[in-house]
Write an enzyme that holds these catalytic residues in place. Sequence first.
Site, short mmCIF file in Angstrom:
data_model
loop_
_atom_site.label_atom_id
_atom_site.label_comp_id
_atom_site.label_asym_id
_atom_site.label_seq_id
_atom_site.Cartn_x
_atom_site.Cartn_y
_atom_site.Cartn_z
N PRO A 10 0.78 -1.22 0.00
CA PRO A 10 0.00 0.00 0.00
C PRO A 10 0.82 1.29 0.00
O PRO A 10 1.87 1.38 0.64
CB PRO A 10 -0.84 -0.09 1.29
CG PRO A 10 -0.19 -1.15 2.10
CD PRO A 10 0.47 -2.08 1.15
N ASN A 11 0.30 2.24 -0.74
CA ASN A 11 0.84 3.59 -0.86
C ASN A 11 2.13 3.69 -1.68
O ASN A 11 2.64 4.78 -1.91
CB ASN A 11 1.05 4.24 0.52
CG ASN A 11 -0.26 4.39 1.26
OD1 ASN A 11 -1.21 4.91 0.70
ND2 ASN A 11 -0.33 3.90 2.48
N ARG A 18 4.94 11.06 -2.42
CA ARG A 18 4.81 10.78 -1.00
C ARG A 18 6.14 10.96 -0.24
O ARG A 18 7.16 10.38 -0.65
CB ARG A 18 4.39 9.30 -0.93
CG ARG A 18 4.44 8.67 0.39
CD ARG A 18 4.27 7.17 0.27
NE ARG A 18 4.11 6.64 1.59
CZ ARG A 18 4.38 5.40 1.93
NH1 ARG A 18 4.80 4.54 1.03
NH2 ARG A 18 4.21 5.02 3.16
N TYR A 23 11.38 8.74 0.87
CA TYR A 23 11.33 7.77 -0.23
C TYR A 23 11.94 8.26 -1.53
O TYR A 23 12.08 7.47 -2.47
CB TYR A 23 9.88 7.32 -0.47
CG TYR A 23 9.26 6.68 0.76
CD1 TYR A 23 9.76 5.48 1.26
CD2 TYR A 23 8.20 7.28 1.44
CE1 TYR A 23 9.21 4.90 2.40
CE2 TYR A 23 7.65 6.71 2.58
CZ TYR A 23 8.16 5.52 3.05
OH TYR A 23 7.62 4.94 4.17
N ASN A 74 7.64 -5.92 -0.80
CA ASN A 74 7.68 -4.77 0.09
C ASN A 74 6.24 -4.60 0.58
O ASN A 74 5.43 -3.98 -0.10
CB ASN A 74 8.16 -3.50 -0.65
CG ASN A 74 8.22 -2.30 0.29
OD1 ASN A 74 7.71 -2.36 1.42
ND2 ASN A 74 8.82 -1.21 -0.17
N ALA A 77 3.21 -0.77 4.92
CA ALA A 77 2.72 -0.73 6.32
C ALA A 77 2.26 -2.10 6.81
O ALA A 77 2.31 -2.40 8.01
CB ALA A 77 1.61 0.29 6.47
N GLU A 98 12.09 -9.97 1.95
CA GLU A 98 11.41 -8.74 2.40
C GLU A 98 12.27 -7.53 2.02
O GLU A 98 13.48 -7.54 2.26
CB GLU A 98 11.24 -8.80 3.93
CG GLU A 98 10.64 -7.55 4.53
CD GLU A 98 10.61 -7.58 6.07
OE1 GLU A 98 10.82 -8.66 6.68
OE2 GLU A 98 10.39 -6.51 6.64
N HIS A 100 12.53 -3.09 1.80
CA HIS A 100 12.02 -1.75 2.11
C HIS A 100 12.95 -0.70 1.53
O HIS A 100 14.17 -0.89 1.54
CB HIS A 100 11.94 -1.52 3.63
CG HIS A 100 11.05 -2.52 4.29
ND1 HIS A 100 9.69 -2.43 4.27
CD2 HIS A 100 11.35 -3.68 4.93
CE1 HIS A 100 9.17 -3.48 4.89
NE2 HIS A 100 10.16 -4.26 5.29
N SER A 102 13.17 2.44 2.78
CA SER A 102 13.74 3.19 3.91
C SER A 102 14.32 2.24 4.96
O SER A 102 14.08 1.02 4.90
CB SER A 102 12.65 4.06 4.54
OG SER A 102 11.66 3.24 5.14
N ARG A 107 13.36 4.39 12.15
CA ARG A 107 12.24 5.34 12.06
C ARG A 107 11.35 5.20 13.31
O ARG A 107 11.85 4.89 14.37
CB ARG A 107 11.49 5.08 10.76
CG ARG A 107 12.36 5.36 9.51
CD ARG A 107 11.62 5.11 8.22
NE ARG A 107 10.45 5.97 8.09
CZ ARG A 107 9.47 5.76 7.19
NH1 ARG A 107 9.55 4.72 6.36
NH2 ARG A 107 8.43 6.57 7.13
C1 DQA Z 1 8.26 0.92 3.59
C2 DQA Z 1 8.37 1.19 5.10
C3 DQA Z 1 7.03 1.02 5.78
O1 DQA Z 1 7.14 1.26 7.18
C4 DQA Z 1 6.03 2.02 5.20
O2 DQA Z 1 4.76 1.82 5.77
C5 DQA Z 1 5.98 2.00 3.73
C6 DQA Z 1 7.20 1.80 2.96
C7 DQA Z 1 9.58 1.19 2.86
O3 DQA Z 1 9.70 0.73 1.73
O4 DQA Z 1 10.47 1.84 3.39
O5 DQA Z 1 4.92 2.25 3.14
O6 DQA Z 1 7.92 -0.43 3.41
#
Ligand code: DQA
Length: 144
Positions: A10-11, A18, A23, A74, A77, A98, A100, A102, A107
Site C-alpha cells: 500500500p501507498n 509521498r 522515499y 515490500n 505498512a 522482504e 524496504h 527506507s 524510524r
Molecule cells: C516501507 C516502510 C514502511 O514502514 C512504510 O509503511 C511503507 C514503505 C519502505 O519501503 O520503506 O509504506 O515499506
Amino acid sequence: MRRILLIHGPNLHLLGVREKEIYGDMTLKELNGIIKKYAFKNKIKVKIYQSNCEGEIIDIITKNMKDTDFIIINPAAYTHYSYAIRDAIKAVNLPTVEVHLSDITKRESFRKKSVIKDVCVKRFYGEGVKSYIKALDYCLKWKK
Ligand code: DQA
C-alpha cells in the site's frame, strides 16, 4: 530462468509524491523500469504487482504460486501488522525476500517490528532502489 513475483504494498503507487525526504523522487513506474531492466539483463523473469489491499496481496501470492520460484515483497505498512500476509507467505512455502526502501530500524518504533521477517529468507532495507536490486541478486545466487 528464475521466476520472481515482486509485490509492492500500500501507498507505494504514490512514490515520487509521498514523503520525498524519506522515499525520494522516483516514481513507481521508474522504479519498476529499473527492476525490469535489471531482470532482463540478468535473465530473470519478473512479474510486478502493486496493491493497496491486504486480501488482494494474498490473492496475488496464491494465484501465482505455481509459476513462481521466489517472492520479493515490500509489504509497506502491512509489514508491521499483517498476520494474514505472513500466513500466505508461509502457506505457499516459496523463498521470500522482504524489501524496504527506507531504513525501518531507524524510524518510528512501530516500524521496527516486522511480522513477516521470520517467514522470509532474507531482508534488504534502507537503500532505496538498491534494496530491490540486492533482493534480485540474492534470488539469482540463492541455493537451497
Ligand atoms: C516501507 C516502510 C514502511 O514502514 C512504510 O509503511 C511503507 C514503505 C519502505 O519501503 O520503506 O509504506 O515499506
